[in-house]
Design an enzyme around this catalytic site. Structure first.
Site, PDB file in Angstrom:
ATOM      1  N   ASP A 183      15.126  18.229   2.526  1.00 47.18           N
ATOM      2  CA  ASP A 183      16.095  17.493   3.346  1.00 47.18           C
ATOM      3  C   ASP A 183      17.427  17.490   2.584  1.00 47.18           C
ATOM      4  O   ASP A 183      17.588  18.200   1.595  1.00 47.18           O
ATOM      5  CB  ASP A 183      15.597  16.065   3.604  1.00 47.18           C
ATOM      6  CG  ASP A 183      15.663  15.234   2.348  1.00 47.18           C
ATOM      7  OD1 ASP A 183      15.647  15.807   1.250  1.00 47.18           O
ATOM      8  OD2 ASP A 183      15.748  13.994   2.458  1.00 47.18           O
TER       9      ASP A 183
ATOM     10  N   GLU B 257       9.215  10.324   9.825  1.00 51.33           N
ATOM     11  CA  GLU B 257      10.014  11.507   9.493  1.00 51.33           C
ATOM     12  C   GLU B 257      10.999  11.856  10.609  1.00 51.33           C
ATOM     13  O   GLU B 257      12.129  12.261  10.343  1.00 51.33           O
ATOM     14  CB  GLU B 257       9.104  12.702   9.193  1.00 51.33           C
ATOM     15  CG  GLU B 257       8.330  12.591   7.892  1.00 51.33           C
ATOM     16  CD  GLU B 257       9.229  12.451   6.668  1.00 51.33           C
ATOM     17  OE1 GLU B 257      10.424  12.783   6.749  1.00 51.33           O
ATOM     18  OE2 GLU B 257       8.721  12.002   5.622  1.00 51.33           O
TER      19      GLU B 257
ATOM     20  N   TYR C 103      11.641  21.274   7.741  1.00 51.42           N
ATOM     21  CA  TYR C 103      11.532  20.073   6.911  1.00 51.42           C
ATOM     22  C   TYR C 103      10.411  19.151   7.384  1.00 51.42           C
ATOM     23  O   TYR C 103       9.535  18.745   6.601  1.00 51.42           O
ATOM     24  CB  TYR C 103      12.848  19.271   6.881  1.00 51.42           C
ATOM     25  CG  TYR C 103      12.588  17.899   6.314  1.00 51.42           C
ATOM     26  CD1 TYR C 103      12.433  17.732   4.950  1.00 51.42           C
ATOM     27  CD2 TYR C 103      12.380  16.800   7.151  1.00 51.42           C
ATOM     28  CE1 TYR C 103      12.104  16.503   4.411  1.00 51.42           C
ATOM     29  CE2 TYR C 103      12.058  15.563   6.624  1.00 51.42           C
ATOM     30  CZ  TYR C 103      11.919  15.419   5.256  1.00 51.42           C
ATOM     31  OH  TYR C 103      11.564  14.218   4.740  1.00 51.42           O
TER      32      TYR C 103
END
Length: 371
Positions: A141, A40, A123
């Site tokens: 996102d 991520e 996020y």
DNA sequence: AAATCGGGGTA
DNA sequence: TACCCAGATTT
């Protein structure tokens, strides 16, 4: 208007599509929270194809939070070299130490605890919590932002303010389900593969009959294109000094700011001629240069700047490199985090013999003209 | 809210 | 050339 379908039906369509169409990506072969975290962070503002090789090398070398917490900072920055946004690497090091110290080496499960870690925003916290731990947390996102704005017909700017809030609210409703990780990834994957920015493939979309933008033919105007500030033109001069035929003077940048924590050629403001470079080097870095000659020029484009770079080659430098300065062997360059622009400068300004010995990692773009 | 932080793929 | 990419952080 498109008919508003109940959330459960929308979820079912999204997850079914995801199950059938998801790409086989390295970080989807594991449920290790650490691996999810690494992926991520690397994927922040960075394309999947760019990340894959970095991700695989990173996980092989530092397979656990503990391994990362014990890692040498320069090794981690070297592994990040070329990926950009180097603060991400520095933040991961800080977060790894914090996770070992405060959380027994395991990432926290809750969004509230995750967002307190360096480099975790809303996020990333939501993505790790939902994907790795099955928490019912939204993760918005750029893909999700665009996809939900179109499905729900959210007009105007969705990157901040009420538009952003509306998107997050819808994402939270959808993620409040039994498979939030898959639901979030379904939205992300749909945005990446079908609901693309310019020419969305609406005929392939599993929820087009529920999409406001599709019903109204506004796919390309929702969301509106973002207006970006014009790039600032910056002229700078890089100083290349090679000692004993094989050692190069590099300077470590401050942790905050441009190229934070990475090693660069000493940089001077402005396009300096040989005399100007000698004067400025003495003024700014406290060392003298002689035999200064122009070696190459190149241009680098960053998000907010256009760098016009002149590289001068010289003799001299500090008698003893200290502080942020260091003499580094050509063969050892691969052990240091070096930004792409510096690698390009070296490729352009080193002699062919030196260039052959220098261990410079491959970058995609290496265009520069000899000066 | 706006600026800053890399680098590259794509139309 | 312009936009955007599995954003975060600071001002």
């Amino acid at each position: 208007m498109a008919k508003r379908v109940p959330a459960p039906l929308l979820r079912r369509a999204l997850v079914a599509w995801y199950t059938a169409n998801r790409r086989d990506l390295p970080w989807r072969r594991t449920s290790d929270p650490y691996a999810v975290w690494v992926s991520e962070v690397m994927l922040q503002q960075t394309r999947v194809d760019t990340v894959i090789p970095y991700y695989e090398r990173f996980l092989e070398r530092w397979p656990t939070v503990e391994a990362l917490a014990d890692a040498d900072d320069d090794d981690v920055r070297a592994a990040w070299s070329g990926l950009g946004y180097y603060r991400r690497a520095n933040s991961m090091l800080a977060a790894a130490a914090q996770i070992v110290r405060d959380h027994g080496g395991a990432l926290p499960h809750d969004v509230d605890a995750l967002v307190k870690l360096p480099g975790f925003g809303r996020y990333t916290a939501g993505a790790v919590a939902s994907i790795a731990y099955g928490k019912r947390a939204p993760a918005v996102d750029g893909n999700v932002q665009r996809t939900l704005a179109r499905i729900f017909g959210i007009d105007g700017d969705v990157t901040s303010g009420p538009g952003s809030k509306a998107v997050w609210n819808q994402a939270a409703i959808l993620a409040n389900c039994d498979e939030p990780g898959d639901l979030n990834q379904a939205l992300i994957e749909l945005g990446a593969l079908v609901c693309t920015p310019r020419n969305p493939a609406c005929e392939q979309c599993p929820v087009r009959t529920d999409c406001v933008a599709y019903a109204e033919g506004r796919q390309t105007s929702i969301p509106p294109p973002r207006v970006r500030a014009k790039k600032k033109e910056v002229e700078l001069t890089m100083v290349l000094i090679v000692r004993h035929g094989d050692h190069l003077l590099l300077e470590r940048q401050p942790d905050d700011g441009l190229f934070g924590g990475l090693w660069c050629l000493p940089m001077l403001e402005g396009h300096l001629d040989p005399a100007g470079a000698a004067d400025e080097a003495l003024r700014r870095h406290g060392f003298e240069l002689d035999g200064v000659e122009e070696a190459a020029e190149l241009e680098a484009i960053l998000t907010h700047r256009r760098l016009r770079i002149r590289i001068v080659r010289a003799h001299g430098g500090p008698a003893r490199a200290s502080g942020a300065m260091k003499w580094i062997a050509l063969e050892a360059l691969e052990d240091y985090g070096i930004p792409t622009v510096t690698v390009r400068a070296l490729r352009a300004a080193l002699t062919p013999d030196e260039r052959a010995r220098a261990t410079l990692k491959d970058r995609r773009n290496a265009g520069a003209r000899p000066g």
